[in-house]
Enzyme design. Sequence first.
Site, PDB file in Angstrom:
ATOM      1  CG  ASP A  53      -1.960  -1.129   1.162  1.00  0.00           C
ATOM      2  OD1 ASP A  53      -2.298  -1.578   0.053  1.00  0.00           O
ATOM      3  OD2 ASP A  53      -2.369  -1.588   2.243  1.00  0.00           O
ATOM      4  CB  ALA A  54       4.091   2.144   0.208  1.00  0.00           C
TER       5      ALA A  54
END
Length: 289
Positions: free
Chosen positions: A233-234
């Site tokens: 999620d980055a």
Amino acid sequence: MSDDRRFVLTLSCPDRTGIVARITTFLADIGGWITEAAYHSDEESGRFFTRQEIRAASVAFPVGELRRRFGAVAGELAADSWQVVDSADRKRIVLMVSREGHCLYELLSRWHSGELPVDIGVVIGNRTDLEPVARLFGLPFRHIPVPTDEAGKAAAFEQVRAEVERHDPDAIVLARYMQVIPPWLCQAWDGRLINIHHGFLPSFRGARPYHQAYVRGVKMIGATCHYVTPELDAGPIIDQDVIRVDHADSPAHLVRLGRDIEKSVLARGLTYHLEDRVLRDGMRTVVFT
């Protein structure tokens, strides 16, 4: 030749004086009729970005020759990334799903209506819950379960890789696919693997995010469409949106609102990607909307 057909040129290079003049002069010299042009000069990175749409009918030769000729210009500008694509060449995508169907329904509805003009090679699911949805739209469904043990998981994702690459997609879309993609696949599909996250990142992680939000009394929820990288999620963000909520919204209502925003943000982000409107700048993106 259709008036709707376009050649789309994108480029990023070190910034300096005269870039726009060089590109537009080149296009004018070949008779290129520019219908859309966007530019961004980034002071922090010292790089320049552009996206140009040209009427295909205004250019007297095919896209391959346009690429060859523009290659010399890109070389002069020391471009680190550039491409010229023909809008008549349909993009290809693969969809990956688990149990929740709101994102899948949204994308397939837009595809069926012609709003999302792509070829969908296959829908891959680690469960069979959404197989009837794929079949309803006349699409093949491949069930590849992902075991919990490491050896089984590795074998499953090797099957996923083989199935995806058989279709040579321009985008692999995680339409609420609830499995973590292994780092080696993230790297192999870098810039093509797109995910929708149930929050305006950074946000609540893990299971039951809307219930966590309810307990914390949040006043705003959102969704983030981003490229997938090995760091969970980055990845570089393509699109985000938020909506306001208040104390009267139950967890079930937050889930419904969240699903609405997730599917719209995913569809919008995927469209930007397929229309070559997203240019990467390290971990950031330049999105010409």
